[in-house]
Design a protein around this motif. Structure first.
Motif, PDB file in Angstrom:
ATOM      1  N   MET A   1       0.859  -1.050   0.138  1.00 49.05           N
ATOM      2  CA  MET A   1       0.141  -0.075   0.077  1.00 49.05           C
ATOM      3  C   MET A   1       1.110   1.361  -0.083  1.00 49.05           C
ATOM      4  O   MET A   1       1.723   1.354   0.901  1.00 49.05           O
ATOM      5  CB  MET A   1      -0.934   0.094   1.206  1.00 49.05           C
ATOM      6  N   ALA A   2       0.747   2.069  -0.928  1.00 47.98           N
ATOM      7  CA  ALA A   2       1.700   2.963  -1.232  1.00 47.98           C
ATOM      8  C   ALA A   2       2.267   3.846   0.058  1.00 47.98           C
ATOM      9  O   ALA A   2       3.432   3.777   0.087  1.00 47.98           O
ATOM     10  CB  ALA A   2       1.046   4.020  -2.197  1.00 47.98           C
ATOM     11  N   GLY A   3       1.384   4.254   0.755  1.00 50.15           N
ATOM     12  CA  GLY A   3       2.102   5.093   1.891  1.00 50.15           C
ATOM     13  C   GLY A   3       1.496   5.000   3.194  1.00 50.15           C
ATOM     14  O   GLY A   3       1.538   5.826   4.117  1.00 50.15           O
ATOM     15  N   ILE A   4       1.224   3.773   3.640  1.00 52.55           N
ATOM     16  CA  ILE A   4       0.387   3.644   4.850  1.00 52.55           C
ATOM     17  C   ILE A   4       1.520   3.993   5.775  1.00 52.55           C
ATOM     18  O   ILE A   4       2.761   3.548   5.766  1.00 52.55           O
ATOM     19  CB  ILE A   4      -0.242   2.143   5.263  1.00 52.55           C
ATOM     20  N   THR A   5       1.097   5.005   6.748  1.00 55.62           N
ATOM     21  CA  THR A   5       2.096   5.235   7.813  1.00 55.62           C
ATOM     22  C   THR A   5       2.325   4.436   8.714  1.00 55.62           C
ATOM     23  O   THR A   5       1.457   3.483   8.999  1.00 55.62           O
ATOM     24  CB  THR A   5       1.728   6.529   8.711  1.00 55.62           C
ATOM     25  N   SER A   6       3.356   4.009   9.414  1.00 56.98           N
ATOM     26  CA  SER A   6       3.478   3.786  10.718  1.00 56.98           C
ATOM     27  C   SER A   6       3.383   2.025  11.142  1.00 56.98           C
ATOM     28  O   SER A   6       3.694   1.487  10.429  1.00 56.98           O
ATOM     29  CB  SER A   6       2.455   4.257  11.526  1.00 56.98           C
ATOM     30  N   ASP A   7       3.373   1.971  12.061  1.00 53.63           N
ATOM     31  CA  ASP A   7       3.756   1.104  13.360  1.00 53.63           C
ATOM     32  C   ASP A   7       4.254  -0.213  12.815  1.00 53.63           C
ATOM     33  O   ASP A   7       5.310  -0.293  12.268  1.00 53.63           O
ATOM     34  CB  ASP A   7       2.693   1.208  14.502  1.00 53.63           C
ATOM     35  N   ASP A   8       3.458  -1.188  13.162  1.00 52.90           N
ATOM     36  CA  ASP A   8       4.011  -2.598  12.542  1.00 52.90           C
ATOM     37  C   ASP A   8       2.725  -2.808  12.143  1.00 52.90           C
ATOM     38  O   ASP A   8       1.825  -2.369  12.216  1.00 52.90           O
ATOM     39  CB  ASP A   8       4.526  -3.317  13.781  1.00 52.90           C
ATOM     40  N   ASP A   9       3.062  -4.194  11.393  1.00 53.07           N
ATOM     41  CA  ASP A   9       1.904  -4.652  10.564  1.00 53.07           C
ATOM     42  C   ASP A   9       0.749  -4.742  11.640  1.00 53.07           C
ATOM     43  O   ASP A   9      -0.434  -4.415  11.121  1.00 53.07           O
ATOM     44  CB  ASP A   9       2.373  -5.902   9.915  1.00 53.07           C
ATOM     45  N   ARG A  10       0.892  -5.114  12.771  1.00 47.65           N
ATOM     46  CA  ARG A  10      -0.204  -5.221  13.747  1.00 47.65           C
ATOM     47  C   ARG A  10      -0.842  -3.944  14.012  1.00 47.65           C
ATOM     48  O   ARG A  10      -2.226  -3.722  13.583  1.00 47.65           O
ATOM     49  CB  ARG A  10       0.374  -5.448  15.196  1.00 47.65           C
ATOM     50  N   GLU A  11      -0.275  -2.791  14.222  1.00 43.43           N
ATOM     51  CA  GLU A  11      -0.831  -1.535  14.466  1.00 43.43           C
ATOM     52  C   GLU A  11      -1.692  -0.872  13.140  1.00 43.43           C
ATOM     53  O   GLU A  11      -2.690  -0.484  13.118  1.00 43.43           O
ATOM     54  CB  GLU A  11      -0.091  -0.369  14.750  1.00 43.43           C
TER      55      GLU A  11
ATOM     56  N   THR B   1      -1.412   9.378  -9.273  1.00 43.41           N
ATOM     57  CA  THR B   1      -1.454   8.722  -8.138  1.00 43.41           C
ATOM     58  C   THR B   1      -1.565   9.979  -7.117  1.00 43.41           C
ATOM     59  O   THR B   1      -0.668  10.900  -7.065  1.00 43.41           O
ATOM     60  CB  THR B   1      -0.268   7.791  -7.748  1.00 43.41           C
ATOM     61  N   MET B   2      -2.472   9.794  -6.222  1.00 50.86           N
ATOM     62  CA  MET B   2      -2.701  10.855  -4.874  1.00 50.86           C
ATOM     63  C   MET B   2      -1.893  10.605  -4.013  1.00 50.86           C
ATOM     64  O   MET B   2      -1.591   9.606  -3.578  1.00 50.86           O
ATOM     65  CB  MET B   2      -4.059  10.878  -4.599  1.00 50.86           C
ATOM     66  N   ASP B   3      -1.371  11.680  -3.412  1.00 49.48           N
ATOM     67  CA  ASP B   3      -0.432  11.519  -2.088  1.00 49.48           C
ATOM     68  C   ASP B   3      -1.242  11.298  -0.971  1.00 49.48           C
ATOM     69  O   ASP B   3      -2.220  12.149  -0.634  1.00 49.48           O
ATOM     70  CB  ASP B   3       0.411  12.738  -2.488  1.00 49.48           C
ATOM     71  N   ASN B   4      -0.814  10.228  -0.260  1.00 51.14           N
ATOM     72  CA  ASN B   4      -1.500   9.839   0.911  1.00 51.14           C
ATOM     73  C   ASN B   4      -1.810  10.886   2.114  1.00 51.14           C
ATOM     74  O   ASN B   4      -2.605  10.837   2.902  1.00 51.14           O
ATOM     75  CB  ASN B   4      -1.051   8.589   1.535  1.00 51.14           C
TER      76      ASN B   4
END
Length: 1361
Positions: free
Chosen positions: A1-11, A129-132
């Motif tokens: 997924m292009a720019g999902i932020t953060s934590d780990d796959d769990r978060e 493509t739109m910036d997240n």
């Protein structure tokens, strides 16, 4: 997924659950957000930067709180629809808002039923493509009706793992196991179980036959207190499985040659049909390979099917998966979004069903992987909590958009920190973390985990030897937290506090703090540049700290004072001596050890040679306390200063009046002397009752004081001298430290033997000591009586220990005064219910103290046995419960563990004493503890004694001790009264959970909006108020996300406003969200939730959902009796409501039982003569007449009539109504009696005539419901509003010009104020005199005889926040 932020796959996959709008279910479009959109933003570094560029054009908010009339500019937030084109789906519309980020459309799509199996995609507009992290309004060409394309993106290892995690989360999304285990911020909600589905759902099938019979347990006077109904519908929630196994295969990671072919990971799946498959995840998606358990063969297997989504592949290979997964998604989409969104802080429940533990390899991998669960937040390192906490504090805050971004960032980081600190603290106590000083004794050990520093609540290196040892070490962290909270809320620039969380778990107290950069590399002595490390032997100071702390000292009312160090040099401090200033390697100025930010409590600090006033000695103070760190609360300091200022102003005003009159003519001297001068610094509590009068006087007085210090006074020298003299006297009388102005500040270092003051015998130090004593006296002399007054006039009525403690804290009363409070409550018959609550709180708190020492060092293997044994001794009636473990066995275990175990805190303290505990010995300890800590002598030596003597109830005490000690017991019925065998077995202890204390960051702008909204409502400007409060809701959503107690309060107020303005449907929709949110963030049996349920029942009834209304009312009553039993004024109100609704469905016999119970309670708590009682008599009469029992009806109506006549006079419409009713009933009774006589005489042709019984109409019942719940409303037209405004302003003008005398109740138009002080006895004079009681009742819930302006005004029940 292009720019999902953060934590780990769990978060990540969690965030996917918390989409802003759940568009899958259209009715819930508005569910989470206040207006159009809720701006959830997953914040981290990149994100903050991109957000900082947010346009300033959004309008600024005037920051002046005082000027509520300044119009507040709202944020321009427009909503529009876009079309979404996703692969293999029809194009569908999605409502969005201009302030949303593109990221949020991602979240929504991952939550929608038809698109939720995709995680790795980008969004394209016209091929771009739109910036997240762009806001939608900043994207060119995006407008109403634009089509956004969902483009599948190639996977990376991280994206593939996120995808697998997401699929697994979807499969357990309807399971409640996480809520019961207290993980992943899930919590319970039962509203839709109780109303049998969503009350807003138009398509909901109406049942043909309606059963309105109340459950046995909630019929008045039922002695039964079943626990199973607390968690309704648990049996039906058997989780539907989609797969037997989904796990990473043992062939991971792919060997080098397969990585060249794009293999990312291998999965192993066992379907419900018991077929076994190995799956390859590659950059283009997922396919079956030919591997088996013992042979690796990565070639593609039949059927050759490559799918971008794992779900599509599983649908292909397993028909059973396809069936159960689509059923699961359907079930998931029926859940209200509020039932699925994560809460900001973890909630724990005190009862849980015995869950069947299912195989879940991903959960297993999480538990044993060494990752902290945060590693992937910032690639390659753990989160630097301190840096995040301080960076968010440094964000700009000049205008509204900036403040929103800043507050949102602070809140997000803080809630993440609390979660991490809680996990760490549990790991430390469970022996899962290596100490940084492993050679030391276990009590001395300190730990670092995930960049958080953990220390235990024991006295390390005799640090607190002179302060009470371990008791002081236990109290210090919560004191420190109060200090951190005070500094944090002031939000000073360039002065930093540490992230601080205090966790109580399994009998231990752990403090978690963020780490100052560089502090671990050097000794603490070297790094402290301000304050003292060794309790005053060496004291240092620093110019920068002086400059920073000068500002905070003024705000916190701390007096700068000089102390001596061991070199006899004097050092000026702006805080207590223990407070340390450390400059970190990041060059920030940190301040820590804030445990004595507020002055000491002289009532609990006996110091040789220091005497308290006679008043305090009579009350038995000073008392000995087990540690020397008792401090006053910030709320008390504020209340004390406010009361001193009033004394100062009044004193000056009276003197000034005297002076003026003297100059006119001397003959007035005599009368002037009779005026009371307020020289005694302690306004007695009677005087405090005179709130309205006091305010009027003090307004006048303040003007006079301004005159004195103004320019005109300066024109004549003599006047100037006189004025100075007056101010001097007033300052002296009010205890001010300065002679020329009012100034009260405290020296936090008084009464501390280890602090050497520069001039211990000087005037100033004497004043310091005196002030500290006066402030401590203020608790007993003023604050406790004021709180009891609140209880007497029912402006607040505690429902359980939690709400009682909140009331005490709001008044600045520490919990150690609980014994004093109970002692005072015992004197008031009408407060017997608060007395019971206070005693049971006192017993449970004493028991919790004992529980902590009891649990310390219990062997891990015997934890459940120990806890069940403790509960048996505390609550059971069986005289000799046996612990289910032998002392011998424990000793053997100990011997083994002693040799090898120095690492675990648990096993280092040998503790087998718990086995020999008996009910008798435990209750003896409880009584000693209550006497020792709270200074209260309990007159009971067993649980039966407590029930008989004080009216406590076992279920309420079981709930209280479980919540306080963090114990989770099995959900089943317990024979708590059983004398034949122990109540609890070790299998009944399901879990132990942490009890967590932390600060709560505020949404300041939202708070201002909310307050201005309330002010407008009190002025009668409902629409304007409504708009401001809706905007407050928007801002709250912006800062806190979807879930927060403050949002629940806001929703409740909006619901009430909608109701008053006649928008019943809207009211129900807002209130439904308030109930769901209160259950999720406060708890399913929290007193707040009970109120929310009762409100929702009323709104359901107004929407003709009578059965739902009854169910909700039954639930409210059930929760109330679990919290405190039936003896409570709130139960009277609930019972009146239930009785009325049962009348509407013609269940008159049940209705009568509830109304008669309500009548008993109203007579007990409001008095035989109160208007509430009269109203209940009237309702009882109505029910009797509906049953055709006219004689009883007459009796009840007569009682009502006599009360109305004596209270309101003959000409009042209530009295007239009642007398008409009497006449009608008499007529009916005579007719019936005549016929009966004829039948007795044996006149053959006589038969009973049809008795005229009119069943009450729904509209009639609704009107009465509004009356008893204290709501009066009529549709309001603009002209009438105008009249109303004029009337209000006239009234205010009159009140300002004349001394307020008590206005006749029937005439007075009152509006509930923000703090529910609607009625604060508008009469003045003796506290609970008859007239004031009337006013309270009239407003509190009876028919409110408002002055009808064009027959239209809403009166009460507005400010419910």
């Amino acid at each position: 997924m292009a720019g999902i932020t953060s934590d780990d796959d769990r978060e990540n996959s969690q965030n996917k659950g918390c989409s802003a709008q759940d568009t899958a279910t259209k009715p819930h479009k508005e569910a989470i957000n206040g207006h159009e959109s809720m701006k959830t933003i997953v914040l981290d570094r990149q994100n903050v930067e991109s957000l900082e560029k947010k346009g300033e054009e959004n309008g600024e908010k005037e920051n002046s709180e005082g000027d509520a009339d300044k119009e507040v500019l709202l944020i321009q937030d427009t909503g529009f629809n876009v079309k979404i084109a996703a692969p293999n789906l029809d194009v569908f519309e999605l409502p969005v808002s201009s302030m949303e980020l593109v990221q949020e459309i991602h979240q929504v799509l991952m939550d929608r039923e038809d698109t939720c199996q995709r995680t790795c995609f980008s969004l394209q507009l016209d091929g771009q493509t739109m910036d997240n992290f762009s806001e939608l309004k900043s994207i060119e060409g995006l407008k109403e009706g634009s089509t956004i394309k969902v483009m599948e993106e190639p996977y990376t290892v991280r994206e593939a793992r996120i995808h697998v995690r997401h699929v697994r989360d979807l499969m357990k999304s309807v399971d409640q196991a996480d809520s019961y285990n207290g993980v992943d911020c899930s919590s319970l909600s039962f509203l839709n179980t109780i109303t049998l589905g969503d009350i807003l759902d138009k398509k909901r099938s109406k049942p043909d036959s309606v059963d309105c019979t109340p459950p046995d347990a909630i019929i008045p006077n039922s002695k039964d207190r079943p626990l199973l109904p607390l968690h309704p519908g648990i049996k039906d929630t058997k989780s539907s499985r989609c797969l037997k196994v989904l796990t990473y295969s043992g062939w991971n990671p792919p060997p080098g040659n397969r990585r060249m072919h794009g293999d990312l990971l291998y999965l192993y799946v066992v379907t419900l049909e018991d077929k076994r498959y190995h799956i390859t995840g590659c950059t283009r998606g997922f396919y079956l390979n030919q591997s088996t358990e013992d042979e690796f063969n990565p070639k593609q297997a039949q059927p050759k099917y490559l799918s971008h989504s794992l779900v599509d592949l599983l649908n292909q290979i397993s028909p059973a998966f396809k069936r159960s997964f689509s059923a699961l998604l359907k079930k998931r989409s029926q859940k209200h979004p509020f039932e699925r969104v994560p809460t900001p802080y973890q909630m724990y429940v005190w009862m849980a069903p015995q869950a069947d533990h299912q195989v879940d390899y991903i959960r297993a991998e999480d538990a044993f992987s060494t990752r902290l669960g945060y590693e992937e937040h910032i690639p390659g390192q753990t989160r630097d909590w301190n840096e995040e906490i301080q960076t968010t504090r440094e964000l700009p805050k000049t205008n509204l958009p900036e403040r929103l971004i800043r507050e949102r960032a602070i809140f997000k980081v803080h809630s993440d920190f609390v979660a991490a600190a809680t996990r760490g603290a549990m790991a430390v106590i469970d022996g899962n973390v290596m100490a940084i000083n492993p050679g030391e004794d276990a009590k001395m050990q300190m730990f670092i985990w995930n960049n958080i520093f953990f220390s235990l609540g024991f006295d390390v290196k005799d640090h607190y030897k002179d302060f009470g040892g371990d008791a002081a070490a236990h109290a210090a962290p919560s004191n420190d937290l109060q200090g951190v909270k005070a500094y944090f809320n002031m939000d000073p620039d360039h002065l930093y506090t540490l992230g601080t969380v205090v966790v109580d778990y399994r009998g231990y107290r752990v403090t978690a703090q963020s780490i100052i950069p560089g502090i671990l590399e050097r000794e603490q002595e070297q790094s402290v540049v301000y304050g003292s490390v060794d309790f005053g032997k060496t004291v240092v100071s620093n110019d920068k700290y002086k400059e920073l702390l000068q500002k905070t000292a003024a705000a916190l009312k701390i007096r700068p004072h000089k102390v001596l160090n061991s070199e006899e040099e004097s050092v000026e401090l702006y805080s207590s001596i223990e407070c340390k200033g450390i400059i970190g390697n990041d060059q920030r100025h940190y301040i820590l050890d804030l445990l004595r930010t507020f002055p000491p409590d002289a009532n609990y600090l006996p110091v040789e040679g220091e005497e308290l006033s006679e008043f305090m000695k009579i009350h038995g103070y000073p008392k000995k306390h087990r540690h020397k760190l008792p401090c006053l609360r910030q709320e008390l300091i504020e209340a004390f200063i406010e009361s001193r200022y009033l004394a100062f102003v009044k004193h000056a005003a009276l003197q000034f009046q005297a002076l003026q009159k003297q100059s006119k003519k001397n003959s007035d001297e005599k009368t002037e002397k009779d005026k009371p001068a307020l020289t005694n610094g302690h306004a007695s509590c009677d005087e405090n009752k005179n709130k309205l009068e006091e305010e009027a006087v003090s307004e006048e007085a303040k003007k006079l004081v301004e005159d004195m210090t103004g320019s005109e006074a300066g024109s004549r020298k003599t006047v100037e001298d006189d004025t100075k003299e007056i101010v001097r006297k007033a300052a002296q009388a009010s205890g001010s430290l300065s002679e020329t102005e009012f100034s009260i500040t405290f020296n936090p270092d008084v009464f501390q033997p280890h602090v050497r003051h520069v001039d211990p015998n000087g005037e100033m130090y004497k004043k310091d000591k005196e002030l500290s004593k006066m402030a401590s006296q203020h608790i007993v002399a003023s604050q406790i009586p004021l709180m009891i007054n609140d209880f007497l006039d029912h402006t607040s009525s505690p429902v359980d220990g939690i709400t009682l403690t909140e009331s005490m804290h709001a008044r600045g009363i520490n919990v150690r005064y609980l014994g004093k409070v109970a002692e005072t409550l015992a004197k008031y018959q009408t407060l017997s219910y608060v007395y019971t609550i206070s005693i049971s709180e006192l017993i449970c708190r004493s028991t919790k103290h004992l529980f902590c020492t009891f649990m310390q060092g219990v062997d891990m293997m015997n934890t459940a046995a120990a806890i069940s044994h403790f509960l048996n001794c505390f609550l059971g009636s069986y005289p000799t419960p046996h612990a289910s473990v032998t002392a011998e066995e424990t000793k053997n275990n100990k011997r083994k563990s002693k040799r090898k175990n120095k690492h675990s805190v648990m096993l280092s303290i040998e503790n087998t004493e718990w086995i020999s505990e008996s009910p008798k010995s435990l209750w003896k300890k409880i009584i000693d503890e209550a006497d020792d800590y709270y200074g209260y002598t309990l007159e009971c030596d067993s649980i039966e004694g407590a029930l008989e003597q004080y009216g406590c109830q076992r279920v309420a005490m079981l709930r209280s001790i479980c919540l306080k000690a963090g114990v989770q017991i099995q959900l089943r019925e317990y024979a708590l009264e059983s004398k034949a065998r122990p109540v609890f077995t070790e299998d009944d202890i399901v879990n132990v959970f942490p009890v967590v204390k932390h600060i709560s960051p505020r949404a300041t702008d939202a708070f201002h909006f909310f307050s201005s909204g309330q002010t407008k409502i009190q002025q009668g400007l409902l629409r304007e108020g409504y708009e401001l409060i809706s905007e407050a809701l928007n801002l709250l959503n912006n800062v806190y996300g979807a879930m927060h107690p403050e949002i629940a309060a806001c929703l409740r107020l909006l619901a009430r406003l909608n109701y008053i303005m006649g928008e019943f449907g809207e009211a129900m929709s807002y209130q439904q969200r308030a109930v769901l949110m209160s259950e999720r963030v406060m708890g399913i049996d929290h007193p707040n939730t009970i109120t929310e349920y009762a409100h929702l029942a009323l709104y359901c009834f107004a929407n003709s959902q009578v059965t739902s209304a009854l169910r909700l009312m039954y639930r409210a009553r059930y929760l109330a009796i679990v919290c405190h039993g039936e003896d409570h004024p709130e139960v009277a109100l609930i019972d009146s409501n239930i009785g009325l609704i049962l009348q509407a469905v013609e269940e008159y016999d049940f209705s009568l039982r509830y109304l008669e119970h309500a009548l008993q309670l109203n007579i007990r708590y409001f008095g035989q003569e109160s208007l509430k009682t009269a109203m209940t008599y009237h309702l009882v009469a109505r029910t009797h007449s509906c049953r055709g029992d006219f004689r009883s009806a007459l009796q009840s109506e007569k009682e009502a009539f006599s009360i109305y006549k004596s209270k309101l006079g003959e000409n009042h419409e209530r009295t007239k109504e009642s007398s008409e009713c009497l006449a009608h009933l008499t007529k009916q009774a005579v007719v019936v009696q005549k016929k009966m006589n004829e039948i007795y005489k044996g006149e053959v042709n006589s038969s009973l005539p049809p008795i005229q019984i009119q069943p009450p109409s729904l509209a009639g019942v609704l009107e009465t419901l509004n009356v008893i719940n204290g709501i009066v409303f009529v549709q309001i037209s603009p002209d009438e509003l105008e009249k109303f405004k004029q009337e209000m302003s006239k009234r205010q003008a009159i009140e300002q010009t004349e001394e307020p005398s008590s206005p006749p109740v029937s005439d007075s138009l009152k509006s509930d104020t923000a703090s529910k002080k609607s009625v604060d006895t508008a009469t003045g004079g003796e506290g609970h005199n008859k007239a004031s009681e009337d006013t309270a009742e009239v407003n509190g819930g009876m028919s409110v005889p408002t002055k009808k302006i064009g027959d239209s005004v809403m009166v009460e029940g507005i400010a419910l926040a």
